[in-house]
Design a protein around this motif. Structure first.
Motif, PDB file in Angstrom:
ATOM      1  N   GLY A 219      68.654  10.523  21.718  1.00 56.51           N
ATOM      2  CA  GLY A 219      67.676  10.691  22.786  1.00 56.51           C
ATOM      3  C   GLY A 219      66.299  11.106  22.309  1.00 56.51           C
ATOM      4  O   GLY A 219      65.434  11.405  23.141  1.00 56.51           O
ATOM      5  N   GLY A 220      66.071  11.116  21.022  1.00 59.22           N
ATOM      6  CA  GLY A 220      64.777  11.564  20.505  1.00 59.22           C
ATOM      7  C   GLY A 220      64.085  10.500  19.679  1.00 59.22           C
ATOM      8  O   GLY A 220      64.733   9.741  18.956  1.00 59.22           O
ATOM      9  N   GLU A 221      62.770  10.464  19.757  1.00 56.29           N
ATOM     10  CA  GLU A 221      62.019   9.455  19.014  1.00 56.29           C
ATOM     11  C   GLU A 221      60.599   9.942  18.759  1.00 56.29           C
ATOM     12  O   GLU A 221      59.932  10.470  19.652  1.00 56.29           O
ATOM     13  N   LEU A 222      60.138   9.764  17.539  1.00 54.30           N
ATOM     14  CA  LEU A 222      58.746   9.990  17.164  1.00 54.30           C
ATOM     15  C   LEU A 222      58.226   8.693  16.554  1.00 54.30           C
ATOM     16  O   LEU A 222      58.930   8.031  15.777  1.00 54.30           O
ATOM     17  N   GLY A 223      57.009   8.308  16.903  1.00 56.59           N
ATOM     18  CA  GLY A 223      56.503   7.041  16.412  1.00 56.59           C
ATOM     19  C   GLY A 223      55.022   7.079  16.097  1.00 56.59           C
ATOM     20  O   GLY A 223      54.263   7.892  16.639  1.00 56.59           O
ATOM     21  N   LEU A 224      54.625   6.186  15.212  1.00 58.31           N
ATOM     22  CA  LEU A 224      53.226   6.031  14.826  1.00 58.31           C
ATOM     23  C   LEU A 224      53.004   4.546  14.532  1.00 58.31           C
ATOM     24  O   LEU A 224      53.777   3.925  13.800  1.00 58.31           O
ATOM     25  N   VAL A 225      51.939   3.971  15.109  1.00 61.29           N
ATOM     26  CA  VAL A 225      51.631   2.570  14.878  1.00 61.29           C
ATOM     27  C   VAL A 225      50.124   2.409  14.725  1.00 61.29           C
ATOM     28  O   VAL A 225      49.343   3.110  15.380  1.00 61.29           O
ATOM     29  N   GLY A 226      49.724   1.519  13.837  1.00 58.27           N
ATOM     30  CA  GLY A 226      48.312   1.235  13.621  1.00 58.27           C
ATOM     31  C   GLY A 226      48.069  -0.260  13.562  1.00 58.27           C
ATOM     32  O   GLY A 226      48.925  -1.032  13.095  1.00 58.27           O
ATOM     33  N   HIS A 227      46.899  -0.684  14.032  1.00 57.53           N
ATOM     34  CA  HIS A 227      46.525  -2.096  14.033  1.00 57.53           C
ATOM     35  C   HIS A 227      45.090  -2.248  13.551  1.00 57.53           C
ATOM     36  O   HIS A 227      44.225  -1.395  13.846  1.00 57.53           O
ATOM     37  N   TYR A 228      44.846  -3.339  12.846  1.00 54.40           N
ATOM     38  CA  TYR A 228      43.496  -3.662  12.404  1.00 54.40           C
ATOM     39  C   TYR A 228      43.293  -5.162  12.552  1.00 54.40           C
ATOM     40  O   TYR A 228      44.127  -5.959  12.088  1.00 54.40           O
ATOM     41  N   VAL A 229      42.227  -5.552  13.229  1.00 54.06           N
ATOM     42  CA  VAL A 229      41.899  -6.959  13.446  1.00 54.06           C
ATOM     43  C   VAL A 229      40.442  -7.168  13.077  1.00 54.06           C
ATOM     44  O   VAL A 229      39.562  -6.394  13.483  1.00 54.06           O
ATOM     45  N   GLU A 230      40.188  -8.213  12.308  1.00 54.16           N
ATOM     46  CA  GLU A 230      38.824  -8.536  11.900  1.00 54.16           C
ATOM     47  C   GLU A 230      38.633 -10.038  12.007  1.00 54.16           C
ATOM     48  O   GLU A 230      39.451 -10.813  11.501  1.00 54.16           O
ATOM     49  N   GLY A 231      37.576 -10.467  12.679  1.00 58.37           N
ATOM     50  CA  GLY A 231      37.346 -11.886  12.854  1.00 58.37           C
ATOM     51  C   GLY A 231      35.880 -12.230  12.764  1.00 58.37           C
ATOM     52  O   GLY A 231      35.003 -11.403  13.074  1.00 58.37           O
ATOM     53  N   SER A 232      35.594 -13.440  12.319  1.00 57.84           N
ATOM     54  CA  SER A 232      34.234 -13.965  12.341  1.00 57.84           C
ATOM     55  C   SER A 232      34.288 -15.383  12.880  1.00 57.84           C
ATOM     56  O   SER A 232      35.239 -16.132  12.610  1.00 57.84           O
ATOM     57  N   SER A 233      33.294 -15.755  13.669  1.00 58.83           N
ATOM     58  CA  SER A 233      33.289 -17.057  14.318  1.00 58.83           C
ATOM     59  C   SER A 233      31.870 -17.582  14.395  1.00 58.83           C
ATOM     60  O   SER A 233      30.944 -16.855  14.788  1.00 58.83           O
ATOM     61  N   GLU A 234      31.705 -18.851  14.004  1.00 61.02           N
ATOM     62  CA  GLU A 234      30.427 -19.529  14.153  1.00 61.02           C
ATOM     63  C   GLU A 234      30.423 -20.260  15.495  1.00 61.02           C
ATOM     64  O   GLU A 234      31.446 -20.787  15.929  1.00 61.02           O
ATOM     65  N   PHE A 235      29.264 -20.297  16.150  1.00 61.56           N
ATOM     66  CA  PHE A 235      29.205 -20.960  17.446  1.00 61.56           C
ATOM     67  C   PHE A 235      27.795 -21.466  17.711  1.00 61.56           C
ATOM     68  O   PHE A 235      26.840 -21.090  17.015  1.00 61.56           O
ATOM     69  N   ASP A 236      27.688 -22.336  18.692  1.00 62.62           N
ATOM     70  CA  ASP A 236      26.398 -22.861  19.121  1.00 62.62           C
ATOM     71  C   ASP A 236      25.955 -22.115  20.364  1.00 62.62           C
ATOM     72  O   ASP A 236      26.725 -21.978  21.327  1.00 62.62           O
ATOM     73  N   GLY A 237      24.726 -21.639  20.353  1.00 62.29           N
ATOM     74  CA  GLY A 237      24.233 -20.796  21.434  1.00 62.29           C
ATOM     75  C   GLY A 237      23.150 -21.451  22.258  1.00 62.29           C
ATOM     76  O   GLY A 237      23.262 -22.607  22.662  1.00 62.29           O
TER      77      GLY A 237
END
Length: 623
Positions: A219-237
């Motif tokens: 009945g017991g739980e300890l948790g730790l989570v981490g996320h990292y996202v990195e993106g680059s995008s070329e576009f017409d403006g």
């Protein structure tokens, strides 16, 4: 074309094993026991299609409209049942993942599917449970649970548009400690998104996650989570003088990092959970090598939830109380206007939530929830949800729900962007919605079929204003009300050696800026959409296939003055993945996207890729 797909129209296939919906209630509930509309994509479905972006999967869900501004990696907006793009709340492993530095929209263009083991969509207003941005619905995605299996998998792929992709996942359990992680990379040199013969607009995305769970007792739980996202995008403006779309060298770089920790204990019907999370985001825009502007956001959340389950009056009752505090910060900096858009803002909210779920018998259940949000920047809000489920006979379920939703104004709405051009409006009120749904489900061991009707009313919609005398823009709450209503049909059938799912959605979404105005059809929302999904295995051959029909939509063409509504043609997208098991652990596969080479636009003026073929290898070890 839509009638041809009505009978072969895809809801996500049923998961293998128990189907649990995490966000349809404050405590997880079995999918057959929820009175609101929900869809699930399990690990098998995600791997069967091998589509790289989460938005590719969401497109296959009933009631969702997906619009990408050009090639993959460009801005991607998801609208649930006709709601706005910032009315979808995104959770990633329990972290509120909407970007405070980008109008609190969910950045689906950054969210790849290679790191995920599960995608869940709950449709309809859910703010009584989850607060702001859950006005249209909730999308909750999860990475692997380290306590479920020991495994290692890896994928490598190369294909059209000079695209490359690689990912890896692992999960390991040692005694009470579990650890899982994933990392992914995808890059494409893309297409000319404006389609005027200019340079190709590519993108690159890197992502990683790590999760640790300690379960010292059942009945017991300890948790730790981490996320990292990195993106680059070329576009017409846009041309800075004429403000028309042109072929430009615009590029955006985006980063989101987040961490969450939690502790949970369950005993004798009681459940207590305390959790906290922190998210940081940064967005940088430039034209060629010239920096234009930057925005930064931070969000800190802290929450506690207490639940108790009792046996009362011959049924089971669960009472849940929760308290949440959230603080957001926003910073904007620019180089192109010599600091004219610079600002530093902060706001916070404190919320109290109560929910009572009652299973009065095996045939009848109710669920009531209420939430009060106390905002520091504008008026407080109280939201309510009531849902009922009834089984008159075995295998048939009637369900209905009433829900309220809110979406807080963005920092730009409140405080503006550029003093001489766009002024903020600190008097804005949160957008709010009231919605109903009712439906019928039939379910057997192998098949399921359901139909749901829904109707939502949006008031205090935040709209843009323009003063032709001063050429100054701002934001205001509309006095008119917008209406979104429709019908969703979905079903699934499971037989050897495959499983098949389908859905069809009819959506009537209209807006009124002011009382008495004529209703105007909402843009980028098809009236008719349908999907078909299948996956399975025959000997060493594994396959996944999907058809997605998107009907005609309206959009606004700002290249003419005054801006005009235009009609975007309907289209049919087809994808297919065929894999061959070389050994028990190694699979070689080929897949194709847009197999019929449809020429289509989700947003007026921006092209999308044609038929594209890829080949790859997948390695699996462990369970």
């Amino acid at each position: 074309m839509f009638p041809l797909l009505f009978l072969a129209a895809a809801a996500p296939p049923a998961s293998v094993g128990p189907e649990i919906v995490v966000t349809a209630s404050r405590e997880p509930v079995a999918v057959e026991d929820t009175a609101v509309s929900a869809s699930l994509f399990d690990r098998e479905a995600i791997e069967a299609l091998a589509l790289p972006m989460t938005s590719d999967l969401l497109r296959l869900s009933p009631g969702l409209s997906v619009a990408t501004t050009g090639p993959r990696g460009s801005q991607t907006q998801v609208r649930i049942r006709g709601a706005e793009a910032n009315h979808t709340l995104l959770f990633l492993d329990g972290i509120r993942f909407n970007d405070p530095a980008a109008g609190n929209e969910a950045r689906f263009e950054l969210l790849t599917s290679d790191l995920l083991s599960r995608v869940e969509i709950v449709r309809g207003p859910q703010s009584a449970l989850w607060g702001s941005e859950a006005l249209g619905g909730v999308v909750a995605v999860e990475t692997s649970d380290p306590g479920q299996r020991n495994a290692l998998s890896a994928l490598g792929e190369y294909g059209g548009l000079d695209s490359s992709r690689a990912s890896g996942q692992f999960a390991v359990q040692t005694g009470p400690v579990g650890l899982s992680g994933s990392a992914g990379f995808i890059r494409s040199y893309g297409i000319d998104s404006f389609g005027s013969g200019g340079e190709r607009d590519g993108f690159e995305n890197k992502a990683g996650s790590l999760k640790a769970v300690f379960r010292p007792s059942p009945g017991g739980e300890l948790g730790l989570v981490g996320h990292y996202v990195e993106g680059s995008s070329e576009f017409d403006g846009f041309d800075p003088v004429s403000f028309r779309r042109v072929d430009t060298l615009d590029e955006t770089e985006n980063r989101i990092a987040a961490v969450r920790s939690w502790g949970k204990i369950e005993n004798n019907g009681w459940s207590l959970m305390i959790d906290g999370s922190y998210l940081s985001s940064a967005n940088r825009n430039r034209l060629g090598e010239e920096p234009l502007n930057r925005t930064f956001g931070e969000r800190f959340t802290l929450g506690a939830q207490l639940s108790k389950e009792w046996a009362l009056a011959g049924g089971r009752h669960r009472f849940t109380a929760a308290a949440e505090h959230e603080g957001e910060e926003f910073r904007a900096r620019d180089q192109s206007f010599f600091g004219g858009t610079d600002q530093d803002r902060a706001r916070d909210l404190t919320a109290l939530v109560g929910e009572w779920r009652a299973d009065w018998s095996d045939r009848f259940a109710t669920d009531l929830a209420v939430r009060h949000d106390r905002f520091s920047a504008f008026d407080d809000a109280t939201t309510f949800r009531a849902a009922v489920l009834f089984r008159p006979v075995e295998r048939i379920t009637l369900h209905g729900a009433y829900g309220e939703g809110i979406a807080q104004p963005t920092f730009y709405d409140l405080f503006g962007f550029f003093p001489g051009s766009f002024l903020g409006n600190p008097e804005l009120r949160p957008e709010s919605s009231k919605g109903f749904e009712a439906g019928l489900r039939w379910r057997s061991q192998r098949a399921s079929l359901g139909v749901t009707g829904f109707s939502n009313r949006l008031r205090d919609e935040i709209i843009g204003t323009f003063d032709p005398a001063t050429f100054i823009s701002s934001a205001a709450n509309a006095s008119g009300r917008s209406r979104r209503r429709g019908v969703e049909l979905e079903g699934a059938y499971r037989f050897e050696p495959m499983r098949l799912s389908f859905n069809y959605t009819y959506l009537d979404a209209n807006e009124r800026s002011a009382e008495g105005d004529l209703a105007v059809r909402e843009v980028r929302r098809p009236r008719h959409s349908a999907n078909l999904f299948a996956d399975g295995q025959v000997g060493p051959i594994q396959f996944g296939a999907a058809l997605s029909y998107v009907g005609e939509r309206k959009d606004t063409d700002f290249d003419v003055f005054p801006a005009q509504l235009v009609t975007l043609d309907d289209y049919l997208l087809a994808s297919l993945k065929l894999g061959y098991r070389i050994t028990e652990r190694i699979e070689a596969y080929a897949r194709v996207e847009n197999a019929f080479d449809a020429g289509y636009q989700d947003v007026i003026g921006y092209n999308t890729p044609g038929r594209t073929v890829y080949a790859g290898l997948r390695l699996r070890l462990g369970r």
